[in-house]
Structure formats: C-alpha cells, structure tokens
Design a protein around this motif. Structure first.
Motif, PDB file in Angstrom:
ATOM      1  N   ARG A 129     -17.160   6.725 -19.941  1.00  0.00           N
ATOM      2  CA  ARG A 129     -17.596   5.558 -19.156  1.00  0.00           C
ATOM      3  C   ARG A 129     -18.680   5.962 -18.166  1.00  0.00           C
ATOM      4  NH1 ARG A 129     -11.713   2.762 -17.954  1.00  0.00           N
ATOM      5  NH2 ARG A 129     -11.648   1.522 -19.863  1.00  0.00           N
ATOM      6  N   ARG A 148     -20.792   8.268 -18.600  1.00  0.00           N
ATOM      7  CA  ARG A 148     -22.029   8.469 -19.360  1.00  0.00           C
ATOM      8  C   ARG A 148     -22.724   7.147 -19.621  1.00  0.00           C
ATOM      9  NH1 ARG A 148     -19.510  12.548 -23.795  1.00  0.00           N
ATOM     10  NH2 ARG A 148     -19.576  14.455 -22.566  1.00  0.00           N
ATOM     11  N   VAL A 149     -21.947   6.118 -19.902  1.00  0.00           N
ATOM     12  CA  VAL A 149     -22.532   4.798 -20.169  1.00  0.00           C
ATOM     13  C   VAL A 149     -23.324   4.328 -18.956  1.00  0.00           C
ATOM     14  CG1 VAL A 149     -21.975   2.368 -20.502  1.00  0.00           C
ATOM     15  CG2 VAL A 149     -20.861   4.087 -21.900  1.00  0.00           C
ATOM     16  N   MET A 150     -22.775   4.553 -17.761  1.00  0.00           N
ATOM     17  CA  MET A 150     -23.414   4.065 -16.540  1.00  0.00           C
ATOM     18  C   MET A 150     -24.411   5.064 -15.953  1.00  0.00           C
ATOM     19  SD  MET A 150     -22.418   1.089 -16.360  1.00  0.00           S
ATOM     20  CE  MET A 150     -23.210   0.604 -14.854  1.00  0.00           C
ATOM     21  N   ALA A 151     -24.787   6.062 -16.736  1.00  0.00           N
ATOM     22  CA  ALA A 151     -25.788   7.054 -16.298  1.00  0.00           C
ATOM     23  C   ALA A 151     -25.360   7.790 -15.032  1.00  0.00           C
ATOM     24  CB  ALA A 151     -27.162   6.417 -16.105  1.00  0.00           C
ATOM     25  N   LEU A 152     -24.058   7.884 -14.822  1.00  0.00           N
ATOM     26  CA  LEU A 152     -23.562   8.712 -13.721  1.00  0.00           C
ATOM     27  C   LEU A 152     -23.515  10.173 -14.161  1.00  0.00           C
ATOM     28  CD1 LEU A 152     -20.631   6.399 -12.621  1.00  0.00           C
ATOM     29  CD2 LEU A 152     -22.795   6.666 -11.457  1.00  0.00           C
TER      30      LEU A 152
END
Ligand SMILES: [Zn+2]
Lengths: 176, 70
Positions: free
Chosen positions: B58, B60-64
């Motif tokens: 998750r 990774r999805v939000m570019a964190l």
C-alpha cells in the motif's frame, strides 16, 4: 456471525496526492473539494490530516512532489465505490487509495490497554535485570584483568561458561 | 547472530498495529533493494508478516516507498 448485516456502513480511510502544479492554497482548495465529494455521497468525515508537500518515492505523471492529505469517513459500500470512481476521474488528484478500517469495539480497546500496562511493567523489570547484569559484568571484567598472566583461551572459555550459568540463573528467576 | 537477537515479533511485543503510512517502521522490514524481508529474518510473527506485506504494498501505491532501489 452476522450474515444479515445491521447496516452497510463501514469506516474508511482515504489518502490522496494533489499534484505539485498547484500552490499550497490551491491544493487546500482541492482538498476541500475532495472532502466535498465524500460528503456529497453521504460520507461522514470524522478525521482529517494534512501532511503538506512531500517528495514522491517515484514520479507520478511527471510529478516529483505532491501534497498529501488524509481523511477518515463513514459511508456505505456503494457510496465508497462512487467516491472512488470520482477521484479516479479527477485531474486534480494524481493518486488516491481508499482503505477499509476496522473500528475497535470497547472490549478490544480495554484489552489493548491491559496489554500495554503489562508490557510497561515487564519493561521496568527488564531494566532492573539489565542493571544487575551490568554490575555483575563489571565485576567479571575486573577479575579478568587480574588473571592476565593466564592463557587467554582458557579465560575466554571460562568466561563463556560463567556467562551461560549466569544467564541460566537469570532466566530461571524470570520464570518465577 | 542477528536472528537470535530479534526473535520476538516487533508488533506483538510493543502492542503496535501495522500502519502503511508509518514508513519509518516499514523501512526496518525492507532490504536495500526495497524488497520485503522474510519474517524468519526479522522475527515478525506470521500474522503480522501478512499485515506488513500488505502495508508495504500500500505504501508503494502511494509513493511513500519506491518499488526499486533506483
Ligand atoms: Zn506479531
């Protein structure tokens, strides 16, 4: 247990990124617009967070930076689908993620509290033990210095045995 | 040797929940190549390892978190 659900409403959390082409004030307007989308679909926002401008781990649509914002809300399943769709089509939000959050019952909260207290108590005990151990360790090192004339290898093995015995005793105390 | 020190689950011991927004803690369970470390290596229990894996994905999805080390 309950196949016949009382209500279709669940607790959700949405995190979204507003692209860097907006200024901070404009970004805040976009955020209020997104919150408007949620409330329009009968979502009840009960928590907000604004993280500000952050560097993205990778570029999204040629944006290296973005404004992160978070909102928690209560809504039913169909509404969440609509919100998701609307955010997906929006050009002002480059990425978003809606996640179902479990609401803790009072029992669970009480349990967590009890566990936390136990952990704190155990930590205190461990600190005490550590202090005792350190004091003992200092004594050991003093003994070692006095025995410098003896061969090192034997000393090491002796020390290891001592340590093992000490640990055994300490762990036995732990069990009690 | 490292395994012996961290045998207990970080989340069980400290009564923590896995949160995908908490990148600092997620970092501890990722290697240089941004791959999720096995529970065997980090000592995380199976239940929390599953939560951890979804949390990293998750993030990774939000570019964190990035998906690669580049
Ligand atoms: Zn665990």
């Amino acid at each position: 247990m309950s196949k016949t659900k009382k209500s279709n409403i669940g607790h959700y959390e949405v995190l979204f990124i507003v692209p860097n082409r907006f200024t901070e004030d404009e970004a805040k307007q976009v955020i209020t617009a997104v919150e408007g989308v949620i409330t329009k679909n009968n979502g009840e926002i009960d928590y907000r967070e604004y993280w500000g401008k952050k560097k993205l781990a990778y570029e999204i649509k040629h944006n290296a930076y973005g404004y992160y914002a978070l909102a928690e809300f209560n809504a039913d399943k169909e509404a969440v689908a609509l919100i998701n769709q609307e955010l997906r089509l929006s050009n002002d939000v480059i990425r978003h993620q809606i996640i179902a959050k479990r609401v803790k019952s009072e029992e669970e909260i009480a349990k967590a509290k009890a566990i936390q207290e136990k952990i704190n108590a155990r930590k205190k005990e461990e600190e005490k033990l550590l202090k005792e151990k350190n004091e003992k360790g200092e004594n050991d090192s003093k003994e070692k210095r006095s025995k410098k004339t003896e061969t090192k290898k034997e000393e090491k093995s002796d020390a290891k045995e001592l340590d093992q015995k000490l640990e055994g005793i300490l762990s036995a105390k732990d069990l009690i | 040797m490292k395994n012996q020190k961290t045998k207990e689950c970080h989340f069980c011991v400290n009564n923590l929940e896995v949160d995908y927004k908490d990148v600092r803690t997620l970092r501890k369970f990722i290697n240089f190549y941004m791959k999720i470390l096995p529970g065997k290596r980090t000592g995380v229990c199976a239940w929390h390892q599953r939560k951890l894996a979804t949390a990293v994905k998750r993030a990774r999805v939000m570019a964190l978190l990035s998906a690669t080390h580049k």
